[in-house]
Write an enzyme that holds these catalytic residues in place. Structure first.
Site, PDB file in Angstrom:
ATOM      1  N   TYR A   1       0.804  -1.215   0.000  1.00  0.00           N
ATOM      2  CA  TYR A   1       0.000   0.000   0.000  1.00  0.00           C
ATOM      3  C   TYR A   1       0.841   1.271   0.000  1.00  0.00           C
ATOM      4  O   TYR A   1       0.322   2.356  -0.245  1.00  0.00           O
ATOM      5  CB  TYR A   1      -0.933   0.006   1.203  1.00  0.00           C
ATOM      6  CG  TYR A   1      -2.312  -0.466   0.845  1.00  0.00           C
ATOM      7  CD1 TYR A   1      -2.550  -1.806   0.617  1.00  0.00           C
ATOM      8  CD2 TYR A   1      -3.362   0.423   0.710  1.00  0.00           C
ATOM      9  CE1 TYR A   1      -3.806  -2.256   0.273  1.00  0.00           C
ATOM     10  CE2 TYR A   1      -4.619  -0.014   0.362  1.00  0.00           C
ATOM     11  CZ  TYR A   1      -4.846  -1.348   0.138  1.00  0.00           C
ATOM     12  OH  TYR A   1      -6.092  -1.776  -0.206  1.00  0.00           O
TER      13      TYR A   1
ATOM     14  N   LYS B   1       1.821 -14.789   4.377  1.00  0.00           N
ATOM     15  CA  LYS B   1       2.210 -15.741   3.330  1.00  0.00           C
ATOM     16  C   LYS B   1       3.728 -15.925   3.510  1.00  0.00           C
ATOM     17  O   LYS B   1       4.525 -15.743   2.590  1.00  0.00           O
ATOM     18  CB  LYS B   1       1.842 -15.128   1.963  1.00  0.00           C
ATOM     19  CG  LYS B   1       1.922 -16.066   0.801  1.00  0.00           C
ATOM     20  CD  LYS B   1       0.821 -17.079   0.748  1.00  0.00           C
ATOM     21  CE  LYS B   1       1.106 -18.062  -0.378  1.00  0.00           C
ATOM     22  NZ  LYS B   1       0.285 -19.276  -0.323  1.00  0.00           N
TER      23      LYS B   1
ATOM     24  N   ASP C   1      -3.982 -17.917   2.267  1.00  0.00           N
ATOM     25  CA  ASP C   1      -4.804 -18.694   1.329  1.00  0.00           C
ATOM     26  C   ASP C   1      -5.636 -19.740   2.074  1.00  0.00           C
ATOM     27  O   ASP C   1      -6.831 -19.904   1.829  1.00  0.00           O
ATOM     28  CB  ASP C   1      -3.952 -19.335   0.218  1.00  0.00           C
ATOM     29  CG  ASP C   1      -2.641 -19.906   0.719  1.00  0.00           C
ATOM     30  OD1 ASP C   1      -2.314 -19.730   1.901  1.00  0.00           O
ATOM     31  OD2 ASP C   1      -1.936 -20.554  -0.087  1.00  0.00           O
TER      32      ASP C   1
ATOM     33  N   ASP D   1      -6.887  -5.930   3.767  1.00  0.00           N
ATOM     34  CA  ASP D   1      -7.866  -5.295   2.889  1.00  0.00           C
ATOM     35  C   ASP D   1      -8.747  -6.357   2.235  1.00  0.00           C
ATOM     36  O   ASP D   1      -9.986  -6.284   2.262  1.00  0.00           O
ATOM     37  CB  ASP D   1      -7.103  -4.494   1.819  1.00  0.00           C
ATOM     38  CG  ASP D   1      -8.036  -3.797   0.858  1.00  0.00           C
ATOM     39  OD1 ASP D   1      -9.105  -3.356   1.302  1.00  0.00           O
ATOM     40  OD2 ASP D   1      -7.704  -3.704  -0.336  1.00  0.00           O
TER      41      ASP D   1
END
Ligand code: NAI
Length: 334
Positions: free
Chosen positions: A123, A170, A203, A227
């Site tokens: 971001y 992740k 995920d 987000d």
């Protein structure tokens, strides 16, 4: 009388801001709005979509209610929302998602709180074009910001009697950046032995959220995953029209819904003002106007539970105005 900055935004922003103002007026809420426009129209007149006056107003009043502002895709100015969070160091984006009585969804007993880091990650918008066929974005994760958001999540968990905090990353792929975020969460978790600490890959989280969302309590995530996951959790409780949010910093707080400016329904009297109204109620609680907050909250949830008047996003055919009037009607009975 307390002054609160109101940023009506664009798209459906002005319509839903208007609904909130009407409901606050009807409930005789004693605050003064310091209305500050921002966004594309403002950029045309003032040369920037986020004039300094907006930032100064929030700094001065320390609390703001903000409706969505459009961010051009792939070109144009950078996000007003991101810039505001950065300028005011609103480092924690808090997005609670709990089933609302009267809104039927595939799952019951969903009660998840998304705590999203709000100042860095992809971001930050540090991007460059290498050549015509290649571009890169830099994902920055720092110990300072990660530790701060992890502490916020655990403190929130303690204060709100929650049981578990999941750190979501992740880190199997982004070993250094997400790895650092995870290390910070792990370190902070040691200071809160009363809260169960777990880790999950983003995920796998998404898959489990749409199968068994009741398993999750507080989630702490870097900016981008936060987000995306918070839109998913919004979907679990009835969609973006009812999903609340707040940006919290050390000195000030900006209350804003999860949803965007919904250009597809702009100006059609179709927008659901619920998300912004819940944000406004939370804002009232934040400034200790608890009685008025309670009154509006009772009226709002009565209208939702009855289900006679509801906007199209929730399967109804009422307009924004009709829904607003119904809440005002219920205020008298609250
Ligand atoms: P969006 O959240 O504006 O809309 C997604 C879908 O949900 C649309 O079909 C829309 O009609 C519906 N929807 C959203 N809010 C609703 C409401 N209150 N009542 C009824 N239906 C509602 O997401 P989208 O289309 O991806 O983004 C539009 C613009 O908003 C973009 O420029 C984006 O950058 C900006 N945005 C701004 C945010 C902010 O100001 N905090 C947050 C998210 C997006």
């Amino acid at each position: 009388m307390k002054t609160v900055t109101l940023i009506p935004g664009d798209g459906i922003g002005p319509e839903i801001s208007d609904a909130v103002k009407k409901i606050f007026d009807a409930a005789n809420v004693e605050i003064e709005w310091d209305i500050q426009s921002a966004g594309a129209d403002v950029a045309e007149i003032e040369g920037t979509p986020l004039p300094q006056r907006v930032i100064d107003s929030v700094r001065k009043n320390k609390v703001a209610l903000k409706a969505p502002v459009t961010t051009p895709i792939g070109k144009g100015f950078r996000s007003v929302n991101v810039a505001l969070r950065k300028e005011l160091d609103l480092y924690a984006n808090l997005r609670p998602c709990k089933n609302i009585k009267g809104i039927d969804t595939p799952f019951e007993n969903v009660d998840i709180v998304v705590v999203r880091e709000n100042t860095e990650d992809l971001y930050a918008g540090t991007e460059r074009k290498i050549n015509e066929d290649c571009a890169e974005s830099i994902k920055t994760i720092t110990r300072k910001a990660s530790t701060r958001i992890a502490k916020f999540a655990f403190e929130y968990a303690i204060q709100n009697k929650r049981k578990t905090v999941h750190a979501v990353t992740k880190a199997n792929i982004c070993k250094l950046s997400d790895g650092l975020f995870l290390d910070c969460c792990k370190d902070v978790a040691k200071e809160y032995p009363q809260i169960e600490y777990k880790e999950i890959l983003v995920d796998n989280l998404c898959m489990q959220l749409v199968q068994n969302p009741q398993k999750f309590d507080v989630l702490v995530l870097p900016n981008l995953y936060g987000d995306i996951v918070s839109d998913l959790t919004a979907g679990l409780i009835g969609g973006l029209g009812v999903a609340q949010g707040a940006n919290i910093g050390v000195d000030c707080a900006v209350f804003e819904p999860v949803h965007g400016s919904a250009p597809d329904i702009k100006g059609q009297n179709k927008a659901n003002p619920t998300a912004l109204l819940i944000c406004a109620i939370n804002m009232l609680k934040y400034i200790n106007e608890n009685e008025k907050a309670q009154k509006i909250e009772t009226a709002l949830y009565k209208v939702i539970e009855e289900g006679k008047i509801r906007t199209a996003d929730l399967g109804g055919n009422s307009t924004t105005d009709e829904y607003t009037k119904e809440i005002i009607k219920k205020l008298d009975q609250a």
